[in-house]
Scaffold this active site. Structure first.
Site, PDB file in Angstrom:
ATOM      1  N   GLU A 141       0.816  -1.210   0.000  1.00 12.72           N
ATOM      2  CA  GLU A 141       0.000   0.000   0.000  1.00 12.72           C
ATOM      3  C   GLU A 141       0.852   1.264   0.000  1.00 12.72           C
ATOM      4  O   GLU A 141       0.323   2.370   0.036  1.00 12.72           O
ATOM      5  CB  GLU A 141      -0.965   0.008   1.190  1.00 12.72           C
ATOM      6  CG  GLU A 141      -2.133  -0.950   0.995  1.00 12.72           C
ATOM      7  CD  GLU A 141      -3.177  -0.863   2.083  1.00 12.72           C
ATOM      8  OE1 GLU A 141      -4.313  -1.293   1.827  1.00 12.72           O
ATOM      9  OE2 GLU A 141      -2.860  -0.389   3.198  1.00 12.72           O
ATOM     10  N   THR A 209      -2.804 -18.528   2.713  1.00 15.49           N
ATOM     11  CA  THR A 209      -3.962 -18.605   3.601  1.00 15.49           C
ATOM     12  C   THR A 209      -5.199 -18.866   2.754  1.00 15.49           C
ATOM     13  O   THR A 209      -5.339 -18.341   1.653  1.00 15.49           O
ATOM     14  CB  THR A 209      -4.133 -17.319   4.411  1.00 15.49           C
ATOM     15  OG1 THR A 209      -4.314 -16.210   3.516  1.00 15.49           O
ATOM     16  CG2 THR A 209      -2.903 -17.060   5.277  1.00 15.49           C
ATOM     17  N   GLY A 211      -8.724 -18.963   4.105  1.00 11.92           N
ATOM     18  CA  GLY A 211      -9.941 -18.804   4.874  1.00 11.92           C
ATOM     19  C   GLY A 211     -10.115 -19.919   5.883  1.00 11.92           C
ATOM     20  O   GLY A 211      -9.231 -20.193   6.699  1.00 11.92           O
ATOM     21  N   GLY A 240      -6.253 -11.199   7.580  1.00 14.79           N
ATOM     22  CA  GLY A 240      -4.959 -11.409   6.939  1.00 14.79           C
ATOM     23  C   GLY A 240      -3.841 -10.644   7.613  1.00 14.79           C
ATOM     24  O   GLY A 240      -2.718 -11.152   7.763  1.00 14.79           O
ATOM     25  N   ASP A 241      -4.132  -9.415   8.040  1.00  9.64           N
ATOM     26  CA  ASP A 241      -3.110  -8.610   8.706  1.00  9.64           C
ATOM     27  C   ASP A 241      -2.777  -9.170  10.082  1.00  9.64           C
ATOM     28  O   ASP A 241      -1.620  -9.152  10.517  1.00  9.64           O
ATOM     29  CB  ASP A 241      -3.581  -7.158   8.821  1.00  9.64           C
ATOM     30  CG  ASP A 241      -3.706  -6.482   7.470  1.00  9.64           C
ATOM     31  OD1 ASP A 241      -2.989  -6.897   6.537  1.00  9.64           O
ATOM     32  OD2 ASP A 241      -4.525  -5.552   7.341  1.00  9.64           O
ATOM     33  N   ALA A 269      -9.535 -12.518  14.772  1.00  6.49           N
ATOM     34  CA  ALA A 269      -9.775 -11.187  14.222  1.00  6.49           C
ATOM     35  C   ALA A 269     -11.073 -11.093  13.435  1.00  6.49           C
ATOM     36  O   ALA A 269     -11.548  -9.986  13.158  1.00  6.49           O
ATOM     37  CB  ALA A 269      -8.601 -10.767  13.344  1.00  6.49           C
TER      38      ALA A 269
END
Length: 293
Positions: A141, A209, A211, A240-241, A269
């Site tokens: 980002e 990953t 899910g 994810g973070d 999370a």
């Protein structure tokens, strides 16, 4: 045990999350049932995740000279994160507008703002901070040349580089660079290396990953699957973070169960709304980890 030093180079956004019955189609207007404004951005999310997971975290990034920027720096400092690497810019602090539906799925629009004001010179000014880390955690980002240079400085110093190449860009796909660990979801993996080839992915360790399905760990020794805890998601935006930050800490500690630890953090999370408000603490993660097979 001394806490591992994790340097995160990445974005800082203010998230505006709206609850909607479904993700709107093009041209469709929906009424939201509520809105939550909180701190986000993949870089800062991962920094907070690493700090709550037990790491000694330094954040390198850029915020505006506005009130959001001031409040963000103060907030990260309150989380125990070293903010000396955060630069202030004339550009506004980055922002994200997130729609979350009744299934916990999300759609996100990001205004990069100050996140794109960070420069190669800024990274060079923080080189010693990077060289002193146990691991450097990166995302996409911020401008790609900045991310790439941070990875180069780290690798030249023998510091492990963990990259979560999200949001995936054409620039990265055409000019990917060497890292130690690449953390991707299934869609990203398909675009980067459909055959799960480490040489093509330019990494030594590929983590995919999936899910609620098992996380794939791919190294030169083969493929290992690690199942995450079973949960009913409320909001998947920070999963994810949380995984990336927790993995950076656990793997830097040399834990053999680093992926189980990260899976538990990611699953936890999803049980609360928002990105950073949902990130779990180390004790929560430990108690939520499923037993090893």
């Amino acid at each position: 045990m001394q806490r591992p030093k994790i340097v995160v180079v990445g974005s800082l956004n203010v998230d505006h999350t709206l609850r909607v019955p479904r993700i709107p189609a093009p041209g469709e207007t929906l009424s939201a049932s509520g809105m939550l404004t909180c701190f986000g951005g993949k870089g800062a999310n991962q920094a907070v995740a690493a700090a709550r997971a037990g790491g000694a975290v330094c954040m390198i990034g850029c915020v505006g000279q506005d009130d959001f920027g001031t409040r963000y720096v103060e907030y990260l400092h309150s989380e125990g994160i070293d903010t000396t690497g955060i630069i202030r810019s004339a550009a506004p602090t980055g922002s994200a507008f997130i729609a979350v539906d009744d299934r916990g799925e999300n759609s996100i629009i990001v205004n990069a703002g100050a996140n794109h004001a960070i420069t190669l010179k800024d990274i060079e000014n923080q080189a010693e901070l990077i060289r002193g880390a146990d691991a450097v955690l990166l995302q996409l980002e911020c401008p790609l040349p900045v991310v790439r240079r941070a990875a180069e400085i780290a690798r030249e110093a023998g510091v492990r580089v963990i990259l979560n190449p999200s949001p995936l860009s054409a620039g990265y796909l055409s000019a990917r660079f060497e890292v130690d660990v690449l953390i991707v979801n299934e869609g990203e993996a398909e675009q980067i290396t459909p055959n799960q080839n480490l040489q093509e992915a330019r990494c030594r360790h590929l983590l995919i990953t999936r899910g609620e399905e098992s996380t794939l760990s791919i190294t030169a020794h083969g493929v290992v699957e690690t199942a995450p805890p079973k949960v009913t998601p409320v909001d998947t935006v920070g999963a994810g973070d949380s995984f990336a930050g927790a993995f950076a800490v656990a793997s830097s500690e040399g834990r053999a169960d680093a992926i189980r630890f990260a899976n538990a953090a990611g699953a936890l999370a999803t049980l609360k709304a928002g990105a950073q408000p949902a990130i779990p603490a180390r004790a929560e993660i430990e108690s939520f980890m499923p037993p090893s097979a």
